[in-house]
Design a protein around this motif. Structure first.
Motif, PDB file in Angstrom:
ATOM      1  N   GLN A   1       0.927  -1.279  -0.037  1.00 11.75           N
ATOM      2  CA  GLN A   1      -0.039   0.031  -0.221  1.00 11.75           C
ATOM      3  C   GLN A   1       0.871   1.342   0.163  1.00 11.75           C
ATOM      4  OE1 GLN A   1      -3.361   0.429   1.928  1.00 11.75           O
ATOM      5  NE2 GLN A   1      -4.206  -0.712   0.459  1.00 11.75           N
ATOM      6  N   LYS A   2       2.076   1.314   0.851  1.00 11.04           N
ATOM      7  CA  LYS A   2       2.736   2.581   1.301  1.00 11.04           C
ATOM      8  C   LYS A   2       3.999   2.732   0.518  1.00 11.04           C
ATOM      9  CE  LYS A   2      -0.349   3.882   4.516  1.00 11.04           C
ATOM     10  NZ  LYS A   2      -0.731   5.193   4.846  1.00 11.04           N
ATOM     11  N   GLN A   3       4.421   1.439  -0.068  1.00 17.17           N
ATOM     12  CA  GLN A   3       5.758   1.347  -0.547  1.00 17.17           C
ATOM     13  C   GLN A   3       6.895   1.815   0.392  1.00 17.17           C
ATOM     14  OE1 GLN A   3       5.665   0.262  -3.444  1.00 17.17           O
ATOM     15  NE2 GLN A   3       3.491   0.540  -3.553  1.00 17.17           N
ATOM     16  N   THR A   4       6.545   1.527   1.885  1.00 12.74           N
ATOM     17  CA  THR A   4       7.758   1.820   2.710  1.00 12.74           C
ATOM     18  C   THR A   4       7.279   0.969   3.940  1.00 12.74           C
ATOM     19  OG1 THR A   4       8.882   3.307   4.090  1.00 12.74           O
ATOM     20  CG2 THR A   4       6.497   3.906   3.873  1.00 12.74           C
ATOM     21  N   ILE A   5       8.262   0.430   4.715  1.00 12.19           N
ATOM     22  CA  ILE A   5       8.181   0.127   6.164  1.00 12.19           C
ATOM     23  C   ILE A   5       8.959   0.608   7.330  1.00 12.19           C
ATOM     24  CG2 ILE A   5       7.565  -2.284   5.201  1.00 12.19           C
ATOM     25  CD1 ILE A   5      10.447  -3.304   5.796  1.00 12.19           C
ATOM     26  N   GLN A   6       9.343   2.175   6.704  1.00  7.74           N
ATOM     27  CA  GLN A   6      10.003   2.768   7.892  1.00  7.74           C
ATOM     28  C   GLN A   6       8.753   3.354   8.763  1.00  7.74           C
ATOM     29  OE1 GLN A   6      13.163   3.230   8.121  1.00  7.74           O
ATOM     30  NE2 GLN A   6      13.312   1.606   6.661  1.00  7.74           N
ATOM     31  N   VAL A   7       8.784   2.819  10.117  1.00  4.60           N
ATOM     32  CA  VAL A   7       7.573   3.191  10.786  1.00  4.60           C
ATOM     33  C   VAL A   7       7.536   4.793  11.243  1.00  4.60           C
ATOM     34  CG1 VAL A   7       7.593   1.130  12.097  1.00  4.60           C
ATOM     35  CG2 VAL A   7       9.133   2.843  13.061  1.00  4.60           C
ATOM     36  N   SER A   8       8.416   5.531  10.766  1.00  6.06           N
ATOM     37  CA  SER A   8       8.550   6.734  11.032  1.00  6.06           C
ATOM     38  C   SER A   8       7.727   7.602   9.838  1.00  6.06           C
ATOM     39  CB  SER A   8       9.951   7.533  11.175  1.00  6.06           C
ATOM     40  OG  SER A   8      10.680   7.064   9.809  1.00  6.06           O
ATOM     41  N   GLU A   9       7.457   6.973   8.628  1.00  2.00           N
ATOM     42  CA  GLU A   9       6.636   7.428   7.681  1.00  2.00           C
ATOM     43  C   GLU A   9       5.370   6.958   7.641  1.00  2.00           C
ATOM     44  OE1 GLU A   9       8.872   6.786   3.899  1.00  2.00           O
ATOM     45  OE2 GLU A   9      10.643   7.184   5.114  1.00  2.00           O
ATOM     46  N   LEU A  10       5.063   5.943   8.570  1.00  2.00           N
ATOM     47  CA  LEU A  10       3.659   5.352   8.723  1.00  2.00           C
ATOM     48  C   LEU A  10       2.937   5.874   9.816  1.00  2.00           C
ATOM     49  CD1 LEU A  10       4.708   1.729   8.357  1.00  2.00           C
ATOM     50  CD2 LEU A  10       3.803   3.239   6.647  1.00  2.00           C
ATOM     51  N   ASP A  11       2.455   7.213   9.583  1.00  2.00           N
ATOM     52  CA  ASP A  11       1.725   7.926  10.594  1.00  2.00           C
ATOM     53  C   ASP A  11       0.421   8.398  10.162  1.00  2.00           C
ATOM     54  OD1 ASP A  11       2.735   9.780   8.459  1.00  2.00           O
ATOM     55  OD2 ASP A  11       3.813  11.106   9.932  1.00  2.00           O
ATOM     56  N   SER A  12      -0.341   7.589   9.386  1.00  2.00           N
ATOM     57  CA  SER A  12      -1.730   8.103   8.888  1.00  2.00           C
ATOM     58  C   SER A  12      -2.603   8.148  10.029  1.00  2.00           C
ATOM     59  CB  SER A  12      -2.282   7.103   8.083  1.00  2.00           C
ATOM     60  OG  SER A  12      -1.260   6.328   7.363  1.00  2.00           O
ATOM     61  N   LEU A  13      -2.440   7.394  11.228  1.00  2.00           N
ATOM     62  CA  LEU A  13      -3.377   7.390  12.429  1.00  2.00           C
ATOM     63  C   LEU A  13      -3.063   8.663  13.357  1.00  2.00           C
ATOM     64  CD1 LEU A  13      -3.574   3.606  13.281  1.00  2.00           C
ATOM     65  CD2 LEU A  13      -5.323   5.012  12.363  1.00  2.00           C
ATOM     66  N   LYS A  14      -2.149   9.316  13.012  1.00  2.00           N
ATOM     67  CA  LYS A  14      -1.531  10.203  14.069  1.00  2.00           C
ATOM     68  C   LYS A  14      -2.099  11.499  13.941  1.00  2.00           C
ATOM     69  CE  LYS A  14       3.289  11.298  15.557  1.00  2.00           C
ATOM     70  NZ  LYS A  14       4.584  11.167  14.944  1.00  2.00           N
ATOM     71  N   HIS A  15      -2.983  11.802  12.578  1.00  2.11           N
ATOM     72  CA  HIS A  15      -3.343  13.181  12.588  1.00  2.11           C
ATOM     73  C   HIS A  15      -4.695  13.034  12.262  1.00  2.11           C
ATOM     74  CE1 HIS A  15       0.740  14.585  12.085  1.00  2.11           C
ATOM     75  NE2 HIS A  15       1.031  13.770  11.149  1.00  2.11           N
TER      76      HIS A  15
END
Lengths: 165, 102
Positions: free
Chosen positions: B88-102
């Motif tokens: 889905q996101k083309q990344t697994i760096q958790v710093s870039e996975l912040d869709s639930l943060k905002h």
């Protein structure tokens, strides 16, 4: 003589664990985890848990680390060692680790643990029969629950890996 | 004859757990975070086997049996989630996975 084998295996375990978390290359980290697992298996053998040592190598080294390597090579991602540049994260990490070490140290100081180990009665930790007896009497319900857990995990993985429409 | 005490095994288990804990906190790669979680599981396993040996019972060893099973299931599900996330996101760096943060 202090137990030389314990020192060797403990050293291998700790070095492997440090390599697993500090290596920038993810493949090397998985290999370090393998070294760490070999050390833990050696410690299990020292503790007379031969079956568990064998299972650890079989399940972890054979299945889990192989799966990790497969996914790492499938995704081809770079491992980055970030996080320590932010001051709040650093402080939180240090405080959490210090609290945990302090808790274990307090336990070890006050728990009155036996200093020299008593020899294990023959066949308690090493015989397959002892495992089977407990698994099929006292822990029969947990065995069923774990079987159900494995089934649901399998179904979950199948559902997750379908193409999302 | 083995002379190392229970003390040493529990201490080593705590050190291993701390290393895994630090790994979870400082790494940004989801796969390495998973490996650190496995490290923490193995540390608790070591403590269980040591206690089992010193109490002359089998219960700790049987619990380790269950922990191995649950860890295998957990890794399978976790890595399937990582693969789905990467799709889905083309990344697994958790710093870039912040869709639930905002």
């Amino acid at each position: 003589m202090v137990n030389l084998m314990f020192i060797i295996f403990a050293g291998v375990t700790v070095l492997g664990a440090l390599g697993a978390i500090l290596n920038r290359n993810t493949v090397n980290a998985a290999m370090s985890l393998l070294v760490c697992l070999a050390g833990v298996a050696g410690l299990f053998i020292q503790l007379d848990a031969f079956l568990l040592a064998f299972l650890l190598i079989l399940v972890y080294a054979g299945a889990v680390v192989a799966l990790f390597l497969f996914i790492i090579m499938l995704l081809d991602v770079k491992g980055s060692l970030g996080g320590l540049n932010r001051s709040m994260g650093t402080v939180a990490t240090l405080v959490a680790v210090a609290l945990m070490i302090a808790g274990v140290a307090a336990f070890l100081r006050h728990a009155n643990l036996p200093s020299v180990e008593t020899p294990m009665s023959v066949g308690v930790g090493s015989s397959l029969k002892a495992y089977a007896e407990l698994l099929f009497t006292t822990y029969l319900l947990p065995v069923e629950v774990v079987g159900f857990l494995l089934l649901s995990a399998m179904l979950g993985v199948i559902a997750l890996s379908r193409k999302l429409s | 004859m083995i002379q190392s005490s229970l003390f040493a095994y529990i201490g080593l288990s705590a050190v291993l757990f701390a290393i895994g804990f630090i790994g979870v906190l400082i790494r940004r790669n989801a796969i390495v975070i998973f490996m650190s979680l496995e490290l923490m599981l193995i540390a608790s396993t070591l403590a269980l086997v040591a206690f089992s040996k010193y109490n002359q019972t089998m219960d700790g060893n049987v619990f380790v049996f269950f922990i191995l099973t649950v860890a295998a299931a957990e890794v399978a599900v976790g890595l399937a989630i990582v693969v789905a996330l990467f799709r889905q996101k083309q990344t697994i760096q958790v710093s870039e996975l912040d869709s639930l943060k905002h």
